[in-house]
Motif scaffolding. Structure first.
Motif: not given
Lengths: 235, 610, 278
Positions: C2-3, C122-126, C135-137
């Protein structure tokens, strides 16, 4: 009296060092249909391109509606209520019919009204708005070009060899439309043609261009003149 | 301008010696200066100048590539770096000895040559954009630096290699060696760019497409030039590593690559001496100023650079030179215009024409199609043409006539069908290959080389058959009989030293025709050869063409708008209409055809026709 | 896994955002803008100024766009306009501009690497994988840039005129379109986009006066292989950016840095139309 629509005096022009047009003078009056005739390579398109400012005039001057436009950039000349339909590269092939039409107006005002009007002349144009212009047939493309020119109700139309490759019925239809449009708006029309019968079926006056010079001019509508011009243009 | 009344044969010698003496004496003076330099300059300046000389030699290669051949390159820094690292690595790991010195030099040359060849292969191909090479060569030093970083301790990574043993020479000795080397290189470059080959480079720069239609393999010429220039830059880098005893990634970086281009632009591209002087001046001034005003100095250089590019694209030295020349002319009242060499015309040996003795038709076109996107320009075009045929191709505007010529002369143009010349299919052959099969094409709009003289243009057309000289001018110019007849009949033979841009329109058309004939084609494609000519000029060209077809059996296709002219000279006529062959027949058949009259007059009524 | 996929998508998003300004300038003006790196740097330093003034980190983006547009307007008027007929000289002049921008920034802000604040931390769980929110933004930001350009081109009069100029400039002029004006506006927008991209990428690393240069070459190669089409640019960014991530992850980051350049050069040699139709 209102000023002359187009007044060309002693104009010389060409590409690079080659001179294609020599000392051409002609004028078009309001509401007049003027036909410029000549074989290929005689300088007809060069004349239109010089009027539009695509080519610089080497000598002479060009007036539109009384204003000297000889040294004006192309887009400013094109905005003087004139509509130009070139002979080649007439449409944006990869744009839709609607986009091509919109580009015939300076802004989007009046588009709906204009579209309704040209759709009456050419119903097919109104029906194919989202189709790409490049996918239209040759005849349909010509209808689109004329529609684009009529959209803005110009005071002067300059039409370069529109009849080339058209079938006779279509040419007939085109003549009727152009005459109707003149009656409606009083526009002057400058037709550049090799097709003498088509040009003479609507022109008030004519001139013949031969190797860059005006070889003959006069009042159209007389059989003798038509025959003489046809003779000058024959194969 | 050269004296046109002098017999051509005596001119070249005068011209050659006339240029040799000043060039030699300037070079001699420069050598005296670099030998005497260390006695007059302080040691810091001498020290800096050695580096400047090596940079200038590299800038010189940029000037030849960009100023003369039109190849904008940021990559010469990479070759400088390769030469330097070849020395640094060799001397670090194998120690310095005469043998390793030679080995390092050869290694640098070999690696540079291979890398340059690959770069050239990627950058130069048929229809490559001239912008493209700038990007590829910009990437080259970036890649090199990454490779050096990833070399770890072997290449010294970001800090490079320092303190290896090297040549045992004093700074003064380096100064003299590098100085003499630079003078010799500049002199050789001067002869090179002024030679016949140098004119070829300029022709490629001005109009590469036209060159390929003269049978010149422009991509190959450019790749070769790039390889040679890379090797020269590599030698400069090698000397740099030997002199400074330090190699670091910066010397192969793209920052250095762009600095080289800036120095060349500021000095004056395409002048050789401008880039050399510009590089030396800027590098020396930088050495003195950058300590005091580090960022401001770079800002000033950058600003001057932009200003020069926008307002003085030819650079600073040419502007100074024009000023000096004006002063000189005023003082001596002499015309300072350079003397142009005029070669003597001689007869080319016969019998090199392609396809002679072949039974196959000269030209065999089957099911030819060409479309741009949804626009079909040609469709199902098929015809054969034999030697001794003069085939007129007519049709209204937009019928596809010029596209047909394009499809016959460039294997990449058509989108369907086949074209065979004497039985050889042209397949996907670029124009220079199609010329080799025997096709010669002239262009509708005169596409000559503005700054080349008539003689140089004709020589260009002979490059494929006769080759060229690298450091001098050939005293003679061999032309086939047909080309000679065109130039003597039109009086071009008395204007051999005139630059093309000064020719009249009629003369340009004649030269265009003579150049195509100089290719010794077996199939001649002429696109409106008489457009814009006067009646007598047309008649002359017409009679020459008829004579060529009859005497030499040349298969000729001619596009013309003037139907009277076509009728007079053709043996057969093909009518194209909306991309298709409408009619293919004798002159009488076509002229008598109602159909043709109808499409030509755009639907003329019968009763109006005579 | 996933990463890796997320790395590929976010890298492609960044590359797309960085290259889009270059693409529209090349498309309309037919000019290769080597000052693109300089405009990216301006965007990065706009973020720095916002940070130093203690303003809301989100303000970095509008600030960058405005700075880029203003700079673009000046540059077009005085440098680009005289060079329309000299495309190779335009490369050099814009390169010189890049140097000027870099040196001015050095003089004003100093040479050292500096850091800007991130609007999203921060980070989130995907799918069970912890991943950086910023990075998701960037995926969203790139999509917004793409959507914005597409809307501008397809839904406005200016966009219609720009497309007309791209396809057939003489005809456009004959219909009264001021192609000079279209070029000016396009250049300003391209510069604004470049600057915005600069502000978008800085929270990932840092700012320094030459930060734009490494991006320039990659952006270029992507634009070249996409034949001046936004859709092709997206495909090129995904494939070549994806290759870059794979090579960096499994072989070496240094070679990974060269992947786009090398692959794009080879692709163009074999198929000059690149990812475009042709």
């Amino acid at each position: 009296m209102s000023p002359t629509v187009l007044d060309i005096a002693d104009l010389s022009s060409g590409y690079g060092e080659a001179i294609v047009l020599r000392n051409v003078s002609l004028s078009i009056r309001p509401g007049e249909i003027f036909a410029l005739l000549g074989k290929n390579g005689m300088g007809k398109s060069t004349l239109l391109k010089t009027v539009l400012g695509f080519l610089p005039a080497k000598r002479g001057r060009i007036k539109l509606f009384g204003e000297d436009v000889t040294a004006l950039p192309t887009h400013l000349i094109a905005r003087k209520a004139i509509a130009y339909t070139p002979q080649e590269q007439t449409l944006f092939q990869d744009l839709t019919v609607e986009d091509n039409l919109r580009l015939g107006l300076r802004d989007d005002r009046g588009f709906a009204e204009g579209l309704a009007r040209v759709s009456e002349y050419f119903p097919i144009v109104g029906k194919r708005l989202s189709q790409k212009a490049g996918t239209l047939s040759g005849g349909e493309q010509k209808m689109l070009i004329v529609s684009r020119a009529l959209l803005g109700s110009p005071r002067l139309m300059m039409i370069d060899e529109i009849s080339e490759g058209l079938q006779p019925s279509m040419i007939q239809r085109l003549t009727e439309i152009l005459l109707a449009e003149r009656k409606r708006t009083g526009t002057a029309i400058f037709v550049v043609e090799q097709n003498v019968p088509f040009a003479f079926s609507m022109a008030d006056r004519y001139a013949v261009l031969k190797i860059g010079e005006i070889a003959d001019d006069g009042v159209a509508g007389d059989e003798l003149a038509a025959a003489r011009v046809q003779d000058q243009l024959r194969v | 301008m050269a004296d046109l009344t002098t017999t051509p044969a005596t001119l070249p010698r005068r011209a050659f010696s006339g240029r040799l003496v000043p060039a030699g004496s300037i070079a001699g003076l420069c050598i005296v200066a670099v030998v005497a330099g260390p006695y007059f300059l302080d040691s810091y300046t001498v020290n800096i100048l050695v580096r400047s000389f090596l940079y200038a030699a590299t800038a010189l290669t940029v000037d030849i590539l960009w100023g003369y051949a039109g190849i904008l390159t940021f990559g010469q820094a990479a070759f400088f770096g390769i030469g330097a690292y070849a020395a640094g690595i060799t001397f670090t790991y194998m120690d310095f000895s005469p043998q390793t010195a030679v080995l390092a030099l050869l290694a640098g040359l070999a690696v540079s040559a291979v890398v340059a060849w690959i770069t050239g292969w990627i950058s130069f191909f048929h229809r490559a954009s001239p912008l493209y090479v700038a990007i590829v060569t910009l990437a080259l030093p970036i890649i090199l630096v990454q490779v050096l970083y990833s070399g770890g301790t072997f290449t010294g990574s970001s800090s490079g290699l320092v303190g290896y043993n090297t040549f045992d020479l004093s700074v003064e000795a380096w100064f003299t060696i590098c100085g003499i080397g630079l003078v010799v290189l500049t002199t050789a470059a001067w002869f090179f760019v002024n030679s016949d080959f140098g004119r070829l480079l300029i022709a490629i720069r001005e109009n590469e497409q036209r060159c390929t239609y003269l049978g010149i393999n422009a991509p190959r010429v450019k790749i070769l030039l790039m390889v040679v220039m890379a090797m020269i830059a590599s030698v400069a880098g090698y000397a740099y590593a030997g002199y400074t005893v330090v190699v670091a990634p910066e010397i192969g970086s793209f920052v250095f690559g762009t600095e080289l281009v800036m120095w060349v632009a500021l000095g004056g591209r395409g002048t050789l001496i401008g880039p050399v002087l510009g590089t030396i001046a800027i590098d020396v001034i930088s050495a003195y100023l950058s300590g005091n005003l580090p960022y401001v100095w770079k800002l000033i250089i950058g600003s001057i650079f932009v200003l020069v590019i926008v307002a003085l694209p030819q650079g600073i030295v040419p502007v100074l030179k024009t000023g000096l020349r004006r002063l000189w002319s005023a003082a001596t009242r002499r015309d300072a215009a350079p003397c142009v060499a005029v070669p003597a015309l001689i007869e080319a040996p016969e019998g090199r024409r392609a396809g002679t003795g072949s039974d196959a038709p000269a030209l065999n076109v089957a099911d030819l199609a060409c479309s741009y996107g949804s626009l079909k320009v040609l469709e199902g075009v098929a015809f054969k043409a034999l030697g001794s045929e003069l085939l007129g191709i007519i049709g209204p505007n937009g019928a596809g006539k010029t596209t047909l010529m394009r499809c016959l002369s460039d294997g990449y143009e058509r989108t369907g069908g086949t074209v065979a010349v004497f039985g050889h299919a042209i397949a996907r052959t670029p124009p220079q290959g199609v010329v080799g099969l025997g096709i010669g094409r002239s262009f509708q709009t005169t596409s000559l080389f503005e700054t080349l003289t008539v003689a140089e243009s004709l020589r260009l057309a002979r490059y494929r058959l006769d080759g060229t000289r690298m450091l001098s001018h050939a005293p003679t110019l061999a032309l086939p009989d047909s080309a000679r007849r065109v130039i003597t009949a039109t009086g071009l033979d008395r204007q051999l030293a005139i630059e093309c841009r000064h020719l009249s329109h009629g003369m340009k058309r004649a030269l265009e025709l003579a150049m195509v004939l100089a290719l010794e084609p077996s199939v001649l494609l002429l696109d409106e050869p008489t457009a814009g000519l006067t009646k007598p000029e047309r008649t002359l060209i017409g009679s020459i063409l008829v004579d060529l077809v009859q005497r030499e059996g040349l298969c000729t296709l001619i596009i013309e708008h003037d139907l009277d002219f076509v009728r007079e000279i053709s043996t057969r006529i093909i009518v194209l209409h909306q991309g298709k062959v409408l009619l293919d027949g004798s002159v009488a058949e076509v002229v008598g055809s109602e159909l043709v009259r109808t499409i030509y007059a755009g639907g003329a009524h019968q009763e109006l026709a005579p | 896994m996933t990463a890796l996929v997320l790395d590929i998508v976010t890298t492609a998003a960044i590359l797309f955002a960085v290259a889009s300004g270059l693409l529209i300038i090349l498309g309309v003006l037919k000019i290769v803008n080597f000052a693109h790196g300089g405009f990216l740097t301006i965007g990065g330093y706009s973020g720095l100024v916002v940070t130093q003034l203690g303003l809301n980190a989100w303000l970095a983006y509008p600030a960058a766009v405005v700075a880029g547009i203003v700079m673009g307007a000046v540059v077009e008027r005085f440098v680009i306009r005289p060079l329309y007929d000299r495309p190779l000289d335009a490369i050099l002049a814009t390169w010189g501009l890049g140097i000027i921008i870099g040196q001015l920034i050095t003089i004003v802000f100093g040479r050292e690497i500096q850091f800007v604040q991130t609007p999203i931390t921060g980070a989130t769980s995907v799918f069970g994988e912890t991943y950086s929110l910023y990075r998701l933004f960037l995926i969203l930001a790139a999509a917004a840039v793409a959507g914005g350009i597409a809307a501008l081109l397809n839904a406005t009069r200016l966009g219609l005129e720009a497309r007309a100029v791209i396809m057939n400039e003489p005809l456009a002029r004959g219909l009264g379109i001021n192609s000079g004006h279209v070029r000016f506006v396009t250049f300003c927008i391209g510069a604004g986009l470049a600057s915005l991209a600069g502000a978008l990428i800085t929270p990932l690393s840092s700012v320094d006066p030459n930060m734009g240069v490494p991006w320039l070459v990659n952006a270029f190669m992507l634009v070249l292989v996409s034949s001046v089409s936004l859709a092709s640019l997206a495909i090129a960014a995904l494939t070549l950016g994806g290759a870059q991530v794979l090579v960096s992850t499994f072989i070496s980051p240094v070679i990974g840095g060269l992947t786009i350049v090398v692959l794009a050069a080879l692709l163009l040699r074999i198929r000059p139309a690149g990812f475009g139709h042709g």
